[in-house]
Design an enzyme around this catalytic site. Structure first.
Site, PDB file in Angstrom:
ATOM      1  N   LYS A  52     -12.147 -42.028   2.630  1.00 17.47           N
ATOM      2  CA  LYS A  52     -11.415 -42.327   1.648  1.00 17.47           C
ATOM      3  C   LYS A  52     -13.158 -42.353   0.615  1.00 17.47           C
ATOM      4  CE  LYS A  52      -7.447 -44.843   1.610  1.00 17.47           C
ATOM      5  NZ  LYS A  52      -6.283 -45.836   1.576  1.00 17.47           N
ATOM      6  N   GLN A  96      -7.319 -52.045  -0.455  1.00 17.98           N
ATOM      7  CA  GLN A  96      -6.115 -51.345   0.813  1.00 17.98           C
ATOM      8  C   GLN A  96      -5.498 -52.477   1.258  1.00 17.98           C
ATOM      9  OE1 GLN A  96      -7.080 -48.536   1.992  1.00 17.98           O
ATOM     10  NE2 GLN A  96      -6.179 -48.997   3.732  1.00 17.98           N
ATOM     11  N   ASP A 119      -2.968 -45.348  -5.441  1.00 12.78           N
ATOM     12  CA  ASP A 119      -1.792 -45.920  -5.126  1.00 12.78           C
ATOM     13  C   ASP A 119      -0.100 -45.922  -5.091  1.00 12.78           C
ATOM     14  OD1 ASP A 119      -2.998 -46.429  -2.700  1.00 12.78           O
ATOM     15  OD2 ASP A 119      -3.965 -48.066  -2.818  1.00 12.78           O
TER      16      ASP A 119
HETATM   17  N1  GUN Z   1      -2.843 -49.474   3.830  1.00 10.54           N
HETATM   18  C1  GUN Z   1      -1.852 -48.576   4.597  1.00 10.54           C
HETATM   19  N2  GUN Z   1      -2.212 -47.134   3.932  1.00 10.54           N
HETATM   20  C2  GUN Z   1      -2.469 -47.640   3.270  1.00 10.54           C
HETATM   21  C3  GUN Z   1      -2.663 -46.695   1.271  1.00 10.54           C
HETATM   22  O1  GUN Z   1      -2.115 -45.682   1.622  1.00 10.54           O
HETATM   23  N3  GUN Z   1      -3.098 -47.696   0.842  1.00 10.54           N
HETATM   24  C4  GUN Z   1      -3.492 -48.546   0.484  1.00 10.54           C
HETATM   25  N4  GUN Z   1      -3.949 -49.443  -0.360  1.00 10.54           N
HETATM   26  N5  GUN Z   1      -3.991 -49.651   1.503  1.00 10.54           N
HETATM   27  C5  GUN Z   1      -3.379 -49.100   2.909  1.00 10.54           C
END
Ligand code: GUN
Length: 293
Positions: A52, A96, A119
């Protein structure tokens, strides 16, 4: 059978975003800024967050990674969320997941200002999405819809089976597939671990979205010829064949299923890269205050 190339589409979308950032810069505007909170050292999470941050650099965004050790307290995370909510320089941020067991994930998600929730996990964004109002749509479902759109896959009136009912993928993607949009307008069935007729449902499906997190669950004899199969699985299965010691494995037994399909996403290189560009798109929208003022 046509392979849906998520890597190629994601590169294309990244170029589109980068061009917009150039325009913003040229006009003297504010460069979008994404922050990410990472707690602990889970291998998968480390990799995703690193991707990311790198993707932010590629499109010209500003990014900030905030790390906490596994033993961070819930209050420390909530305090940081509050700080980011009030930081005018941060347009959007993510925490996350998964978080360590002693931290209440839902409490943390609900502490995020929904206007910065790129998100799309906050109940306000989830609720707005479910009734078709402007909002941040969570990244993986949004990425799947973008792939269907860019490959011109017809969804209207089709039978779509979603395998899995998670809050992050199954529920939101089912909602988007039945929305009055294009892609969308599908007849949607959600199957999960208690579904007794899962195979029969899959055999009736024109589109299957597999998001169970069970490696190679969907076998060749569960798929109708000519179906489109979207594989959301990304389980790390131990492997002696790779340097990292694991192999990213989807929910679809690819060798059996692919020959029967009209379209299929590979793992890796299908849905995964799209998830990240959807997050970038949301951050761009957050920066431009296009959804919420
Ligand atoms: N863990 C797995 N997929 C995601 C996501 O799209 N966003 C976040 N914040 N955590 C995750």
């Amino acid at each position: 059978m046509q392979l849906i190339d998520g890597k190629a589409i994601s590169d294309q979308v990244k170029q589109e975003i980068a061009a917009e950032v150039e325009q913003i810069k040229a006009a003297g505007g504010k460069i979008p800024h994404l922050a990410a909170i990472l707690v602990g050292h889970d291998g998968g999470s480390e990799t995703y967050v690193a991707h990311k941050v790198k993707s932010c650099e590629q499109v010209g965004f500003k990014s900030t990674l905030i790390r906490f050790e596994d033993n961070a307290t819930e209050q420390q995370i909530l305090d940081k969320v509050n700080e980011l909510n009030n930081d005018a320089d941060v347009d959007g941020f993510i925490v996350q997941l998964p978080l360590p067991k002693h931290i209440n994930e839902q409490k943390v998600i609900e502490a995020i200002d929904y206007r910065k929730d790129v998100d799309g996990f906050h109940p306000i964004n989830v609720g707005r999405m479910s009734i078709g109002l402007p909002c941040f749509v969570s990244a993986t479902p949004a990425g799947i819809m973008e792939l269907l759109k860019r490959y011109n896959i017809d969804t209207k009136g089709k039978h779509c089976v979603v395998l899995g009912r998670s809050n992050i993928v199954g529920k939101p993607v089912a909602n988007l597939m039945m929305a009055k949009t294009n892609p969308g307008n599908a007849t949607v069935t959600i199957c999960h671990s208690y579904s007794s007729d899962l195979k029969e449902q899959c055999l009736k499906a024109d589109i299957i979205i597999a998001a169970l997190g069970v490696p190679e669950f969907l076998k060749g004899d569960m798929v109708k010829p000519g179906a489109t199969v979207i594989d959301v699985g990304t389980t790390r299965v131990p492997s002696t064949l790779t340097k990292s010691g694991f192999k990213l494995t989807g929910d679809v037994k690819f060798d059996e299923v692919a020959p029967k399909c009209a379209f299929i996403t590979p793992v890796p290189g299908g849905v995964g890269p799209m998830t990240i560009v959807s997050l970038l798109k949301n951050t761009l929208l957050a920066g431009k205050k296009e959804i919420y003022k």
